[in-house]
Enzyme design. Structure first.
Site, PDB file in Angstrom:
ATOM      1  N   GLN A 199      81.098  60.916  42.873  1.00  0.00           N
ATOM      2  CA  GLN A 199      81.601  61.192  44.260  1.00  0.00           C
ATOM      3  C   GLN A 199      82.887  61.703  43.839  1.00  0.00           C
ATOM      4  O   GLN A 199      83.405  62.890  44.480  1.00  0.00           O
ATOM      5  CB  GLN A 199      81.922  59.737  45.377  1.00  0.00           C
ATOM      6  N   ASP A 247      74.293  51.164  41.026  1.00  0.00           N
ATOM      7  CA  ASP A 247      73.875  50.638  42.551  1.00  0.00           C
ATOM      8  C   ASP A 247      72.841  49.871  42.195  1.00  0.00           C
ATOM      9  O   ASP A 247      71.790  49.240  43.231  1.00  0.00           O
ATOM     10  CB  ASP A 247      73.295  51.366  43.386  1.00  0.00           C
TER      11      ASP A 247
HETATM   12  C1  S3P Z   1      76.740  58.458  44.328  1.00  0.00           C
HETATM   13  C2  S3P Z   1      77.361  57.584  43.847  1.00  0.00           C
HETATM   14  C3  S3P Z   1      78.259  55.938  43.497  1.00  0.00           C
HETATM   15  C4  S3P Z   1      77.344  55.905  44.417  1.00  0.00           C
HETATM   16  C5  S3P Z   1      76.707  55.617  44.974  1.00  0.00           C
HETATM   17  C6  S3P Z   1      76.035  57.173  45.698  1.00  0.00           C
HETATM   18  C7  S3P Z   1      76.954  59.678  44.751  1.00  0.00           C
HETATM   19  O1  S3P Z   1      79.094  56.531  43.765  1.00  0.00           O
HETATM   20  O2  S3P Z   1      77.580  54.589  44.009  1.00  0.00           O
HETATM   21  O3  S3P Z   1      75.753  55.122  45.744  1.00  0.00           O
HETATM   22  O4  S3P Z   1      76.131  59.938  45.067  1.00  0.00           O
HETATM   23  O5  S3P Z   1      77.832  60.199  43.739  1.00  0.00           O
HETATM   24  P1  S3P Z   1      81.144  56.639  43.181  1.00  0.00           P
HETATM   25  O6  S3P Z   1      80.606  57.361  42.681  1.00  0.00           O
HETATM   26  O7  S3P Z   1      81.687  56.007  43.622  1.00  0.00           O
HETATM   27  O8  S3P Z   1      80.721  55.663  41.688  1.00  0.00           O
END
Ligand code: S3P
Length: 450
Positions: free
Chosen positions: A176, A327
């Site tokens: 993210q 996840d």
């Molecule tokens: C996601 C990244 C992950 C994941 C989330 C979806 C994404 O989070 O846990 O469910 O779509 O980029 P983080 O980027 O905080 O690790």
């Protein structure tokens, strides 16, 4: 959609055998990105297989609030008429991203280098999660952000009028954060660089390339370095969203622990940055077969067949595998409780800042079900009780977390006594057809009043 409607207690009891074909919904990560990049392209992007869960619908509304035309044509079939990079208009009202960390963080990045002001909020879970991890790098572009104590929502973001390109090393393994920086870099001059020590999901990079942006990934001694060239003209695309491996995990794991089961889960995206759970399950001795392996839209895809596997063993899950299955730890811990021996899961500190503190949520719920769990700040261990050995007979708190709710319902399908969750309504954020799909396979799930 912050409230998920009224709380809905749900109970699962000894089920099965689970048999049949489970068509899980579209990938959540890819669905968010398809809407956001569609909104930043010039012209009409067509999307099929979009996940119509609350998280993604909130992102669709946000794109409309920022000026894109977002239309649903049929189930999973959407079009987005984009406004171009830098073309977002100021939203008239607060943007409510519901439960979705991905939604809010990617949208903040996407608007951060356009001179508009937007205020973001979400449900109680999202309002408790840290946004500083995204606003820290965004301020390097010249963006301003003011939120509540600890960088929490509600938060107002003022996009940079004259953005600078950024070179940033992410302090935590987060797709993210990486994605927010890349999306902000689209409207900055020159090259924006983001480096991550461990590879996280690369859907943003893949999709940006598909829309015509120049994105180069190199492996350097600091880690994976992604370089984006700013001010591309993004060309609209036809996007077929693959089915979500993180949703597939639930029927797959249920089949592994419910006696007599044999379940086929077709068309699952197996991008290596997402598929760590399946490697782990095989190492534990799961009968999990990849059938019909192929490539679709640049992503590896296969049909997964999972059969009841009563002889699974606890293992040490390598810490470096965590980003590719981040996840999936909640549902893995349910499988681990049904294996022989201890499963140790190190390097999972990020689980503390997901939709809930997932280490604590699983530890408390599993202990109530009669399973011994040990935890440290960034690891946890589950002492397996062997196939069908979990006593159950408890109600777990879902804590506004879809994956916690689904994990404990699957726990109940293989436990000696039924298992309830106090509120199954958050399941609709990512897997709105979960209850019906599992029931069609033979699962016993009932709703009850509190
Ligand atoms: C996601 C990244 C992950 C994941 C989330 C979806 C994404 O989070 O846990 O469910 O779509 O980029 P983080 O980027 O905080 O690790």
């Amino acid at each position: 959609m912050s409230a998920h409607g009224p709380a809905q207690k749900m109970t699962a009891r000894a089920s099965g055998p689970l048999r049949g074909t489970a068509h899980v919904p579209g990938d959540k990560s890819i669905s968010h990105r398809a809407l956001i990049l569609g909104a930043m392209a010039v012209g009409e992007t067509r999307i099929t297989g979009l996940l119509e869960g609350e998280d993604v619908l909130d992102t669709a509304k946000a794109m409309a609030a920022l000026g894109a035309e977002v239309i649903q044509h049929g189930p999973g079939e959407w079009s987005v008429h984009g406004v171009g990079v830098g073309g977002f208009s100021e939203p008239e009202d607060v943007i409510d991203c519901g439960n979705s960390g991905t939604g809010v963080r990617l949208i903040m990045g996407a608007m951060a280098t356009t001179p508009i002001t937007a205020t973001f909020t979400g449900d109680a879970s999202l309002r408790s999660r840290p946004m500083g991890r995204v606003t820290d790098p965004l301020t390097l572009f010249g963006t301003q952000a003011v939120g509540r104590d600890g960088g929490r929502l509600p938060m107002t973001v003022v996009g940079a009028a004259d953005p600078l390109p950024v070179d940033y090393i992410t302090p935590m393994a987060s797709a993210q954060v990486k994605s927010a920086v890349l999306l902000a870099g689209l409207n900055a001059p020159g090259q924006t660089v983001v480096t991550e020590r461990a590879a996280t999901r690369d859907h943003t990079e893949r999709m940006l390339r598909g829309f015509g942006a120049e994105v180069v990934t190199e492996q350097t001694e600091d880690g994976y370095r992604v370089t984006l060239t700013g001010h591309p003209e993004l060309k609209p695309q036809n996007i077929a969203v693959p089915r979500d491996p993180s949703s597939a995990a639930f029927p797959v794991c249920a089949a592994l622990i419910v006696p007599g089961s044999d379940v086929l889960v077709p068309n699952i995206g197996l991008n290596p940055t997402r598929a760590g759970l399946f490697t782990t399950l095989r190492e534990m001795g799961a009968e999990l077969i990849f059938e019909n392996e192929r490539e679709e839209g640049g992503e590896p895809v296969a049909d997964l067949r999972a059969r009841y596997s009563p002889n699974m063993k606890g293992i040490e899950v390598p810490a470096e595998r965590a980003p590719s299955m981040i996840d999936e730890y909640p549902i893995l811990s349910i499988v681990a409780a049904n294996a022989d021996g201890v499963t140790h899961m190190p390097g999972v500190h990020e689980l503390r800042v997901k939709e809930s503190d997932r280490i604590d949520a699983m530890a408390v719920g599993l202990r109530a079900c009669g399973v011994t769990v040990e935890e440290t700040e960034d690891s946890f261990s589950v002492e397996g009780l062997g196939a069908g050995g979990v006593p159950g007979g408890a109600t777990a708190a879902a804590r506004l977390d879809h994956r916690i709710a689904m994990s404990f319902l699957i726990c109940g399908m293989a436990a000696k006594n039924s298992v309830s969750v106090d509120d199954g309504s958050p399941i609709a954020t990512s897997f709105p057809i979960f209850e019906q799909l599992m029931a069609e396979l033979g699962a016993q799930i009932v709703r009850s009043n509190r």
